[in-house]
Motif scaffolding. Structure first.
Motif, PDB file in Angstrom:
ATOM      1  N   THR A 195       0.834  -1.193   0.000  1.00 40.55           N
ATOM      2  CA  THR A 195       0.000   0.000   0.000  1.00 40.55           C
ATOM      3  C   THR A 195       0.875   1.252   0.000  1.00 40.55           C
ATOM      4  N   ASP A 196       0.468   2.234  -0.758  1.00 40.76           N
ATOM      5  CA  ASP A 196       1.184   3.509  -0.821  1.00 40.76           C
ATOM      6  C   ASP A 196       0.626   4.435   0.263  1.00 40.76           C
ATOM      7  N   TYR A 197       1.433   4.705   1.276  1.00 39.38           N
ATOM      8  CA  TYR A 197       1.005   5.563   2.377  1.00 39.38           C
ATOM      9  C   TYR A 197       1.553   6.982   2.249  1.00 39.38           C
ATOM     10  N   SER A 198       2.013   7.337   1.074  1.00 39.98           N
ATOM     11  CA  SER A 198       2.662   8.638   0.919  1.00 39.98           C
ATOM     12  C   SER A 198       1.718   9.795   1.265  1.00 39.98           C
ATOM     13  N   THR A 199       0.406   9.588   1.071  1.00 40.65           N
ATOM     14  CA  THR A 199      -0.554  10.645   1.406  1.00 40.65           C
ATOM     15  C   THR A 199      -0.452  11.033   2.878  1.00 40.65           C
ATOM     16  N   LEU A 200      -0.139  10.060   3.738  1.00 37.89           N
ATOM     17  CA  LEU A 200      -0.035  10.333   5.175  1.00 37.89           C
ATOM     18  C   LEU A 200       1.192  11.167   5.510  1.00 37.89           C
ATOM     19  N   TYR A 208       0.225  12.931  10.862  1.00 33.15           N
ATOM     20  CA  TYR A 208       0.131  12.226  12.144  1.00 33.15           C
ATOM     21  C   TYR A 208       0.251  13.191  13.320  1.00 33.15           C
ATOM     22  N   PRO A 252      -2.374   1.930   9.667  1.00 27.96           N
ATOM     23  CA  PRO A 252      -2.199   2.913   8.590  1.00 27.96           C
ATOM     24  C   PRO A 252      -3.260   2.822   7.505  1.00 27.96           C
ATOM     25  N   ASP A 253      -3.848   1.650   7.304  1.00 27.45           N
ATOM     26  CA  ASP A 253      -4.928   1.547   6.322  1.00 27.45           C
ATOM     27  C   ASP A 253      -6.142   2.347   6.782  1.00 27.45           C
ATOM     28  N   LEU A 301      -5.286   6.046   6.448  1.00 29.29           N
ATOM     29  CA  LEU A 301      -5.391   6.461   5.049  1.00 29.29           C
ATOM     30  C   LEU A 301      -6.854   6.616   4.644  1.00 29.29           C
ATOM     31  N   VAL A 339       5.628   3.360  10.028  1.00 31.06           N
ATOM     32  CA  VAL A 339       4.805   3.250   8.820  1.00 31.06           C
ATOM     33  C   VAL A 339       5.616   3.617   7.586  1.00 31.06           C
ATOM     34  N   GLU A 340       6.386   4.681   7.681  1.00 30.97           N
ATOM     35  CA  GLU A 340       7.161   5.138   6.531  1.00 30.97           C
ATOM     36  C   GLU A 340       8.225   4.112   6.136  1.00 30.97           C
TER      37      GLU A 340
END
Length: 370
Positions: A3-8, A23, A308-309, A312, A339-340
């Motif tokens: 999953t791409d968490y870059s938005t966070l 965060y 993180p899901d 997001l 997460v990162e």
């Protein structure tokens, strides 16, 4: 597929203040201040570990605002005196070393008091005892006492206390203040039908219950100036009544968030059992989505968003600008870094962290933070 968490991890602003990611550490009662309400080195280490762990912002535990009725717990920190202010300044300066923002949550416990060093009397909008029992891990026991109904003089004193505490927070270097209007404490009691049975301009409807909040926002804004960050935290459930919901659901949400959206606020912070779930019954908006759409201010969402899901989802689907973590941050003070980096998150263990008393403990975890 990962999953791409870059938005966070996008830089996001509240007003003119930049936050390096989405965060935020949620306000959490930890009953660890000195008996006189001064912050201490244990608290300094507690807050530092979140800044070191990559959170872009921290909202403090609830801070009492006067030496009368506002304190809610024994060993709760205050912002009433110069001594209080100076003790917080050391913590704020330490957090800023990591380019993390820190906000002072200003709180009046109202009828939901479990310990007060200044008085045995409690006050609330009306002489109605909060439901349920006091919480042992916050130092209380037995039913809540019946509070005294507030006079207009009491209301004016509360407004002045919020204003004074906000000015001390600004002098201490906090990046902003958050008005605690959630979880069954005083300002939430004004928005709760069975707790507010007043027949004056402060009771009888949701609109009237908002009056004291609007007066507090105005007083703080006039004191701290146009450029200082002011937010508010709201919920439906309470410490003493977790199942409570606004009687008219989304209609009340539209009234509350819409009214606040017209005020000199910089953000709205909402908390629910699940920050991504419908907040007002089946097929309704979440609290975060309602706050965003009706209020038009930046929104911080809270409620089981440590995964993180889920975080997001709160941002992408529920229109939150930030997510605040409570138990998730306690279990993983370095959540953003984990997460990162794709590292595993630890489960929250209430027995070891909250019970029997919610003191700040396990601070040796600071050494493990990346």
């Amino acid at each position: 597929m990962t999953t791409d968490y870059s938005t966070l991890f996008e830089q996001t602003h509240i007003g003119t203040i930049p936050f390096s990611n989405r965060y935020i550490v949620a306000p959490m009662t930890r009953v660890t201040a000195n008996k006189d309400g001064t912050a201490n080195d244990t608290m300094k280490t507690y807050y530092e570990r979140y800044a070191k762990g990559g959170f872009s912002g921290i909202i403090s535990e609830g801070i009492y605002i006067d030496d009368a009725h506002s304190q809610g717990y024994d060993n709760q920190p205050g912002l009433v005196t110069e001594q209080h202010k100076n003790a917080w300044k050391d913590i704020v300066d330490q957090v800023h070393e990591y380019d993390t923002k820190i906000v002072a949550q200003l709180m009046h416990a109202g009828g939901q008091v479990q310990g007060n060093a200044y008085t045995d009397e409690t006050i609330a909008p009306s002489a109605v005892a909060p439901k349920g029992e006091q919480l042992g891990f916050y130092g209380g026991s037995g039913p809540f006492p019946t509070p005294r109904e507030m006079t207009k003089e009491d209301i004016n004193q509360v407004i002045a206390s919020f204003e004074h505490a906000a000015s001390l927070a600004k002098e201490a270097g906090f990046d902003g203040v958050e008005i605690h209007g959630a979880n069954g404490y005083l300002l939430d009691e004004f928005l709760t039908d069975y707790m507010n049975q007043r027949t004056d301009e402060y009771g009888g409807s949701i609109e009237a219950g908002l009056t004291i909040i609007l007066e507090i926002i105005k007083a703080i804004r006039e004191k701290v100036g146009e450029d200082y960050m002011i937010g508010i935290r709201l919920s439906q459930g309470k410490v003493s009544d977790q199942s409570y919901r606004w009687p008219n659901g989304e209609h009340d949400a539209r009234t509350i968030f819409g009214t606040l959206g017209d005020e000199a606020l910089d953000y709205i912070h909402v908390t629910d059992g699940d920050g991504t779930a419908p907040g007002f019954g089946d097929d309704t908006r979440s609290m975060a989505q309602a706050a965003s759409e009706f209020g038009g201010k930046p929104v911080i969402a809270n409620g089981k968003l440590g995964d993180p899901d889920q975080a997001l989802k709160a941002v992408v689907e529920e229109k939150a600008d930030f997510v605040s973590l409570g138990t998730g941050a306690l279990a993983n003070p370095d959540t953003p870094h984990r997460v990162e980096n794709g590292d595993e998150l630890k489960d929250f263990d209430a027995e070891s962290i909250l019970f029997p008393i919610a003191h700040i403990k396990d601070l040796e975890l600071n050494a493990e933070i990346k």
